[in-house]
Design a protein around this motif. Structure first.
Motif, PDB file in Angstrom:
ATOM      1  N   TYR A 166       0.853  -1.178  -0.098  1.00 18.29           N
ATOM      2  CA  TYR A 166       0.030   0.098  -0.068  1.00 18.29           C
ATOM      3  C   TYR A 166       0.892   1.283  -0.041  1.00 18.29           C
ATOM      4  N   GLU A 167       1.888   1.226   0.777  1.00 23.03           N
ATOM      5  CA  GLU A 167       2.706   2.465   0.874  1.00 23.03           C
ATOM      6  C   GLU A 167       3.461   2.830  -0.442  1.00 23.03           C
ATOM      7  N   GLU A 168       3.865   1.481  -1.262  1.00 24.65           N
ATOM      8  CA  GLU A 168       4.443   1.674  -2.494  1.00 24.65           C
ATOM      9  C   GLU A 168       3.610   2.280  -3.527  1.00 24.65           C
ATOM     10  N   PHE A 169       2.345   1.690  -3.536  1.00 26.35           N
ATOM     11  CA  PHE A 169       1.295   2.172  -4.375  1.00 26.35           C
ATOM     12  C   PHE A 169       0.807   3.632  -4.284  1.00 26.35           C
ATOM     13  N   LYS A 170       0.920   4.001  -2.784  1.00 28.99           N
ATOM     14  CA  LYS A 170       0.700   5.421  -2.542  1.00 28.99           C
ATOM     15  C   LYS A 170       1.788   6.262  -3.085  1.00 28.99           C
ATOM     16  N   LYS A 171       2.998   5.827  -3.146  1.00 30.46           N
ATOM     17  CA  LYS A 171       4.071   6.605  -3.422  1.00 30.46           C
ATOM     18  C   LYS A 171       4.035   6.774  -5.092  1.00 30.46           C
ATOM     19  N   ARG A 172       3.770   5.590  -5.487  1.00 33.23           N
ATOM     20  CA  ARG A 172       3.618   5.579  -7.267  1.00 33.23           C
ATOM     21  C   ARG A 172       2.601   6.707  -7.722  1.00 33.23           C
ATOM     22  N   ILE A 173       1.260   6.412  -6.883  1.00 42.51           N
ATOM     23  CA  ILE A 173       0.361   7.390  -7.455  1.00 42.51           C
ATOM     24  C   ILE A 173       0.838   9.024  -7.124  1.00 42.51           C
ATOM     25  N   THR A 174       1.341   9.203  -6.059  1.00 43.33           N
ATOM     26  CA  THR A 174       2.026  10.364  -5.887  1.00 43.33           C
ATOM     27  C   THR A 174       2.887  11.067  -6.837  1.00 43.33           C
ATOM     28  N   GLU A 175       3.809  10.069  -7.114  1.00 47.71           N
ATOM     29  CA  GLU A 175       4.810  10.258  -8.157  1.00 47.71           C
ATOM     30  C   GLU A 175       4.300  10.360  -9.503  1.00 47.71           C
ATOM     31  N   TYR A 176       3.226  10.024  -9.924  1.00 47.26           N
ATOM     32  CA  TYR A 176       2.647   9.916 -11.271  1.00 47.26           C
ATOM     33  C   TYR A 176       2.562  11.177 -11.979  1.00 47.26           C
ATOM     34  N   PRO A 177       1.988  12.198 -11.392  1.00 42.92           N
ATOM     35  CA  PRO A 177       2.043  13.626 -12.108  1.00 42.92           C
ATOM     36  C   PRO A 177       3.522  14.263 -12.282  1.00 42.92           C
ATOM     37  N   PHE A 178       4.423  13.985 -11.527  1.00 39.94           N
ATOM     38  CA  PHE A 178       5.793  14.377 -11.667  1.00 39.94           C
ATOM     39  C   PHE A 178       6.260  13.619 -12.700  1.00 39.94           C
TER      40      PHE A 178
END
Length: 150
Positions: free
Chosen positions: A83-95
């Protein structure tokens, strides 16, 4: 199950806290206005309840529901680490998306430069060929003037 404040929900959807409060008030008001057949529940609330019911694995008596497991046979749960990895990927997506756009623009500029250098190379090649041809003609004329052309 985690609970959110209206401020957290507003930040999650990038809207004002007042907007979230208005949505909640509208939902509550719609539930308070009964029709002839009972409560009037908006469709999106029904979808929300269906989703929430799908995750509810306990009956009213506290027994586990195997029937619900059959209704949703492909439910998978994240581990805390996943879940933490998923959350990190989702927040990185726009960048990352912005970086891809910048890279594509840079690639286009490189393509333009390559085309410019290719055309420049061909012009220089033409100039060199003309110079070589003029040197050959000059040598031929000088040889003719000295009588060496026999």
């Amino acid at each position: 199950m985690k609970n959110y404040t209206t401020k957290e929900v507003a930040e999650l959807f990038s809207v004002s806290e007042r907007t979230i409060q208005r949505h909640i008030a509208t939902l509550i008001d719609s539930l308070k206005n009964p029709t002839n057949k009972g409560l009037s529940i908006p469709f999106d609330v029904v979808n929300f309840l269906a989703l929430r019911h799908g995750y509810d694995k306990l009956t009213t008596d506290g027994d586990s529901l195997s029937e619900q497991e059959n209704d949703y046979p492909y439910v998978e749960y994240f581990t805390e680490q996943e879940y933490e990895e998923f959350k990190k990927r989702i927040t990185e997506y726009p960048f990352l998306k912005e970086q891809i756009n910048i890279s594509q623009e840079y690639l286009e500029s490189l393509k333009s430069q390559i085309e410019y250098f290719r055309m420049s190379y061909h012009r220089q090649l033409d100039i060199h060929e003309k110079l070589i041809e003029s040197v050959k003609e000059r040598n031929f004329i000088e040889a003719k003037e000295k009588g060496l052309d026999h």
